[in-house]
Design a protein around this motif. Structure first.
Motif, PDB file in Angstrom:
ATOM      1  N   LEU A 112       0.853   4.347  -2.569  1.00  0.00           N
ATOM      2  CA  LEU A 112       0.665   5.742  -2.152  1.00  0.00           C
ATOM      3  C   LEU A 112       1.775   6.649  -2.680  1.00  0.00           C
ATOM      4  N   THR A 132      -7.266   8.457  -4.881  1.00  0.00           N
ATOM      5  CA  THR A 132      -7.462   7.428  -3.865  1.00  0.00           C
ATOM      6  C   THR A 132      -6.730   6.157  -4.262  1.00  0.00           C
ATOM      7  N   ARG A 145      -3.100  15.767   1.905  1.00  0.00           N
ATOM      8  CA  ARG A 145      -2.968  14.325   2.127  1.00  0.00           C
ATOM      9  C   ARG A 145      -4.108  13.921   3.056  1.00  0.00           C
ATOM     10  N   GLU A 146      -4.734  12.785   2.751  1.00  0.00           N
ATOM     11  CA  GLU A 146      -5.739  12.215   3.636  1.00  0.00           C
ATOM     12  C   GLU A 146      -5.437  10.736   3.809  1.00  0.00           C
ATOM     13  N   ARG A 147      -6.228  10.037   4.541  1.00  0.00           N
ATOM     14  CA  ARG A 147      -5.928   8.651   4.915  1.00  0.00           C
ATOM     15  C   ARG A 147      -5.667   7.743   3.722  1.00  0.00           C
ATOM     16  N   ASP A 148      -6.516   7.785   2.701  1.00  0.00           N
ATOM     17  CA  ASP A 148      -6.399   6.875   1.562  1.00  0.00           C
ATOM     18  C   ASP A 148      -5.864   7.531   0.295  1.00  0.00           C
ATOM     19  N   ARG A 182       0.834  -1.201   0.000  1.00  0.00           N
ATOM     20  CA  ARG A 182       0.000   0.000   0.000  1.00  0.00           C
ATOM     21  C   ARG A 182       0.870   1.253   0.000  1.00  0.00           C
ATOM     22  N   GLU A 183       1.979   1.219   0.728  1.00  0.00           N
ATOM     23  CA  GLU A 183       2.879   2.372   0.804  1.00  0.00           C
ATOM     24  C   GLU A 183       3.488   2.668  -0.560  1.00  0.00           C
ATOM     25  N   ARG A 221      -9.890  14.167  -6.434  1.00  0.00           N
ATOM     26  CA  ARG A 221      -9.543  13.266  -5.338  1.00  0.00           C
ATOM     27  C   ARG A 221      -8.765  12.091  -5.909  1.00  0.00           C
TER      28      ARG A 221
END
Length: 145
Positions: free
Chosen positions: A36, A82, A61-64, A32-33, A80
């Motif tokens: 991102l 995601t 920056r937000e959580r997802d 996931r990193e 957005r």
């Protein structure tokens, strides 16, 4: 290893026809990193169609993922970004077949091999001073209509 979809939801159209559409930018196989990091790279270089004359650009920056807000002369437009794990894909390509293990072949006996005949020699092509053939290669072919 997980497959991550990099999804973009962006404002399209203007005025009363302004709405949001979603697209999958690409897929990233890994953590996931890692997904991102790639998503942030794409968010930083993204240039949306609207507004035509941006006055201010903010990337959050937000959580997802990330939220890009661009203020135009009269309206703000948002995009957005995601990251989401791909769980199912109805149009995914089939997985490649496992490689077949061929039985080891015996070394051919040099006495059994028959030498292949040499390739037929072609006559030299007559060329102009600049190297262009005088007679085109297709001239005289009987297999053409």
């Amino acid at each position: 290893m997980a497959i991550w979809g990099l999804v973009i939801e962006t404002t399209v159209g203007v005025g009363e026809r302004k709405h949001t559409e979603a697209y999958v930018l690409t897929h990233v196989e890994g953590t996931r990193e890692e997904a991102l990091v790639e998503l942030e790279r794409r968010a930083r270089i993204h240039t949306p169609e609207h507004p035509r004359s941006p006055k201010r650009r903010r990337l959050f920056r937000e959580r997802d993922g990330f939220l890009l807000v661009i203020d135009g002369a009269w309206q703000s437009f948002s995009t957005r970004f995601t990251v989401a794990e791909l769980l199912d894909d109805s149009a995914a390509p089939p997985p490649p077949p496992p490689p077949e293990v061929a039985p080891p072949e015996a070394e051919p006996d040099p006495a059994d091999t028959v030498p292949s005949p040499p390739p037929p020699s072609t006559p030299p092509v007559e060329r102009d001073a600049d190297g262009v053939p005088v007679r085109p290669a297709w001239w005289g072919r009987t297999d053409l209509p």
